[in-house]
Scaffold this motif. Structure first.
Motif, PDB file in Angstrom:
ATOM      1  N   ASN A  65     -12.517   6.861  64.925  1.00  0.00           N
ATOM      2  CA  ASN A  65     -11.524   5.678  65.230  1.00  0.00           C
ATOM      3  C   ASN A  65     -10.116   6.006  65.591  1.00  0.00           C
ATOM      4  OD1 ASN A  65     -11.836   2.822  65.060  1.00  0.00           O
ATOM      5  ND2 ASN A  65     -10.264   3.016  63.837  1.00  0.00           N
ATOM      6  N   TYR A  66      -9.708   7.060  64.779  1.00  0.00           N
ATOM      7  CA  TYR A  66      -8.438   7.375  64.981  1.00  0.00           C
ATOM      8  C   TYR A  66      -8.092   8.093  66.433  1.00  0.00           C
ATOM      9  CZ  TYR A  66      -6.833   6.183  60.304  1.00  0.00           C
ATOM     10  OH  TYR A  66      -6.399   5.757  59.037  1.00  0.00           O
ATOM     11  N   PHE A  67      -9.148   8.857  66.762  1.00  0.00           N
ATOM     12  CA  PHE A  67      -9.298   9.627  67.940  1.00  0.00           C
ATOM     13  C   PHE A  67      -9.400   8.425  69.039  1.00  0.00           C
ATOM     14  CE2 PHE A  67     -11.971  11.525  71.541  1.00  0.00           C
ATOM     15  CZ  PHE A  67     -11.059  12.616  71.819  1.00  0.00           C
ATOM     16  N   MET A  68     -10.272   7.715  68.986  1.00  0.00           N
ATOM     17  CA  MET A  68     -10.143   6.630  69.973  1.00  0.00           C
ATOM     18  C   MET A  68      -9.080   5.867  70.332  1.00  0.00           C
ATOM     19  SD  MET A  68     -13.069   7.285  71.518  1.00  0.00           S
ATOM     20  CE  MET A  68     -13.115   6.116  72.785  1.00  0.00           C
ATOM     21  N   LEU A  69      -8.507   5.385  69.229  1.00  0.00           N
ATOM     22  CA  LEU A  69      -7.241   4.875  69.105  1.00  0.00           C
ATOM     23  C   LEU A  69      -6.001   5.662  69.874  1.00  0.00           C
ATOM     24  CD1 LEU A  69      -5.507   2.461  68.256  1.00  0.00           C
ATOM     25  CD2 LEU A  69      -5.237   3.109  66.093  1.00  0.00           C
ATOM     26  N   GLY A  70      -6.122   7.151  69.674  1.00  0.00           N
ATOM     27  CA  GLY A  70      -5.008   7.580  70.268  1.00  0.00           C
ATOM     28  C   GLY A  70      -5.218   7.624  71.599  1.00  0.00           C
ATOM     29  N   MET A  71      -6.867   7.872  71.969  1.00  0.00           N
ATOM     30  CA  MET A  71      -6.890   8.220  73.418  1.00  0.00           C
ATOM     31  C   MET A  71      -6.544   6.788  74.258  1.00  0.00           C
ATOM     32  SD  MET A  71      -7.854  10.982  73.832  1.00  0.00           S
ATOM     33  CE  MET A  71      -8.338  10.911  75.539  1.00  0.00           C
ATOM     34  N   CYS A  72      -6.761   5.359  73.553  1.00  0.00           N
ATOM     35  CA  CYS A  72      -6.544   4.445  74.078  1.00  0.00           C
ATOM     36  C   CYS A  72      -4.742   4.377  74.436  1.00  0.00           C
ATOM     37  CB  CYS A  72      -6.742   3.104  73.512  1.00  0.00           C
ATOM     38  SG  CYS A  72      -8.359   2.493  73.244  1.00  0.00           S
ATOM     39  N   LEU A  73      -4.025   4.772  73.453  1.00  0.00           N
ATOM     40  CA  LEU A  73      -2.637   4.941  73.827  1.00  0.00           C
ATOM     41  C   LEU A  73      -2.375   5.986  74.908  1.00  0.00           C
ATOM     42  CD1 LEU A  73      -1.519   4.618  69.928  1.00  0.00           C
ATOM     43  CD2 LEU A  73      -0.944   2.971  71.440  1.00  0.00           C
ATOM     44  N   VAL A  74      -3.253   6.798  75.065  1.00  0.00           N
ATOM     45  CA  VAL A  74      -2.718   8.033  76.171  1.00  0.00           C
ATOM     46  C   VAL A  74      -3.143   7.311  77.352  1.00  0.00           C
ATOM     47  CG1 VAL A  74      -3.632  10.116  77.176  1.00  0.00           C
ATOM     48  CG2 VAL A  74      -3.377  10.036  74.698  1.00  0.00           C
ATOM     49  N   GLN A  75      -4.145   6.602  77.392  1.00  0.00           N
ATOM     50  CA  GLN A  75      -4.671   5.752  78.682  1.00  0.00           C
ATOM     51  C   GLN A  75      -3.540   4.716  78.903  1.00  0.00           C
ATOM     52  OE1 GLN A  75      -6.772   6.728  80.608  1.00  0.00           O
ATOM     53  NE2 GLN A  75      -8.263   8.044  79.605  1.00  0.00           N
ATOM     54  N   LEU A  76      -2.865   4.172  78.026  1.00  0.00           N
ATOM     55  CA  LEU A  76      -1.656   3.082  78.240  1.00  0.00           C
ATOM     56  C   LEU A  76      -0.288   4.012  78.488  1.00  0.00           C
ATOM     57  CD1 LEU A  76      -3.152   0.489  75.654  1.00  0.00           C
ATOM     58  CD2 LEU A  76      -3.248   0.259  78.018  1.00  0.00           C
ATOM     59  N   ASP A  77      -0.355   5.084  78.637  1.00  0.00           N
ATOM     60  CA  ASP A  77       0.895   5.835  78.690  1.00  0.00           C
ATOM     61  C   ASP A  77       1.907   5.767  77.664  1.00  0.00           C
ATOM     62  OD1 ASP A  77       0.109   7.035  81.257  1.00  0.00           O
ATOM     63  OD2 ASP A  77       0.702   5.125  82.339  1.00  0.00           O
ATOM     64  N   GLN A  78       1.248   5.821  76.547  1.00  0.00           N
ATOM     65  CA  GLN A  78       1.978   5.723  75.311  1.00  0.00           C
ATOM     66  C   GLN A  78       1.751   6.865  74.426  1.00  0.00           C
ATOM     67  OE1 GLN A  78       1.879   1.730  73.306  1.00  0.00           O
ATOM     68  NE2 GLN A  78       1.084   0.883  75.365  1.00  0.00           N
ATOM     69  N   GLY A  79       1.829   8.036  75.208  1.00  0.00           N
ATOM     70  CA  GLY A  79       1.715   9.232  74.424  1.00  0.00           C
ATOM     71  C   GLY A  79       2.323   9.480  73.003  1.00  0.00           C
ATOM     72  N   ARG A  80       3.554   9.185  73.090  1.00  0.00           N
ATOM     73  CA  ARG A  80       4.246   9.351  71.828  1.00  0.00           C
ATOM     74  C   ARG A  80       3.726   8.613  70.672  1.00  0.00           C
ATOM     75  NH1 ARG A  80       9.299  12.282  71.389  1.00  0.00           N
ATOM     76  NH2 ARG A  80       9.126  12.233  73.611  1.00  0.00           N
ATOM     77  N   LEU A  81       3.135   7.506  70.977  1.00  0.00           N
ATOM     78  CA  LEU A  81       2.761   6.761  70.015  1.00  0.00           C
ATOM     79  C   LEU A  81       1.282   6.987  69.508  1.00  0.00           C
ATOM     80  CD1 LEU A  81       3.568   3.115  71.085  1.00  0.00           C
ATOM     81  CD2 LEU A  81       4.643   4.279  69.293  1.00  0.00           C
ATOM     82  N   ALA A  82       0.508   7.770  70.340  1.00  0.00           N
ATOM     83  CA  ALA A  82      -0.830   8.496  70.237  1.00  0.00           C
ATOM     84  C   ALA A  82      -0.808   9.438  69.289  1.00  0.00           C
ATOM     85  CB  ALA A  82      -1.318   8.592  71.709  1.00  0.00           C
ATOM     86  N   ILE A  83       0.257  10.270  69.305  1.00  0.00           N
ATOM     87  CA  ILE A  83       0.200  11.569  68.463  1.00  0.00           C
ATOM     88  C   ILE A  83       0.068  11.485  67.164  1.00  0.00           C
ATOM     89  CG2 ILE A  83       1.998  13.309  67.749  1.00  0.00           C
ATOM     90  CD1 ILE A  83       3.409  13.240  70.449  1.00  0.00           C
ATOM     91  N   PRO A  84       0.274  10.724  66.335  1.00  0.00           N
ATOM     92  CA  PRO A  84       0.190  10.573  65.067  1.00  0.00           C
ATOM     93  C   PRO A  84      -1.423  10.187  64.685  1.00  0.00           C
ATOM     94  CG  PRO A  84       1.652   8.586  65.420  1.00  0.00           C
ATOM     95  CD  PRO A  84       1.435   9.535  66.748  1.00  0.00           C
TER      96      PRO A  84
END
Length: 218
Positions: free
Chosen positions: A104-123
């Motif tokens: 779940n954390y992985f997919m949440l991070g990947m969504c943020l990456v796809q939304l160009d919010q990489g810094r938010l995806a890191i944690p």
């Protein structure tokens, strides 16, 4: 073995028709069985009936607002449909409702990456690697995200860990080559590009990277 477990066994075998029949029987016997609705939705997802699948996930949530698997399954379906903002909302709901899952954390991070919010995806990607300690892809995506946010040294650590878990991960070797190239460590960069090309001789980006490094060192 209860009907839900029987249906899951059918799913593992790829026998979607038998799985659907068993899950429907479970729903008919117990119309409040949220697990059966989620499982039936997963069968529908597997056979491409996405709209119907959404209805079953929604039914499960209407019966039990803390049915975290329903949020996760909806999120995964939205992600496949490239509806990343809606997917993110579902994975966030799953986490808020108590799903402490690396996936779940992985997919949440990947969504943020796809939304160009990489810094938010890191944690979130970091947390996924803490829970998925042997998942090379989790470390790869975490490293890739770090690199895109210019945390090059940290990215190298994660990408190195990825290839230690999966020595055939050509893209991880390629991105290590890029990272070492960025640090102007030409020999290491060249080695990484060569490793990527050994695994995948047609890796165009690695081939291009190798050519650039060779030209730079004469």
């Amino acid at each position: 073995m209860d009907k839900n477990q029987t249906g899951i066994e059918y799913m593992k075998e790829g026998n979607w028709e038998a799985a659907a029949k068993v899950f429907m029987e479970a729903i008919e016997e117990n119309p409040d069985d949220t697990v059966a609705y989620i499982n039936f939705g997963n069968v529908l997802t597997a056979v491409g009936e996405t709209e119907k699948a959404m209805n079953f996930y929604d039914k499960a949530i209407s019966l039990d607002s803390s049915a975290v698997s329903a949020y996760y399954s909806k999120g995964s379906l939205f992600y496949e449909m490239e509806r990343f903002a809606e997917a993110k909302d579902m994975f966030e709901q799953a986490a808020k409702k108590g799903m402490e899952s690396g996936d779940n954390y992985f997919m949440l991070g990947m969504c943020l990456v796809q939304l160009d919010q990489g810094r938010l995806a890191i944690p979130y990607l970091q947390r996924s690697t803490e829970l998925l300690k042997t998942d090379a892809e989790a470390f790869f995506q975490y490293g890739l995200c770090l690199a895109k946010e210019q945390y090059i040294d940290e990215a190298i650590i994660q990408l190195e860990h990825s290839v230690s878990l999966d020595s055939s991960h050509a893209d991880a070797f390629y991105n290590l080559g890029v990272a070492y190239g960025f640090k102007e460590e030409a020999a290491k960069a060249l080695d990484m590009f060569n490793r990527a090309l050994e695994i995948e001789p047609g890796h165009l980006l690695a081939g291009h990277g190798k050519k650039l490094i060779e030209e730079s060192i004469g």
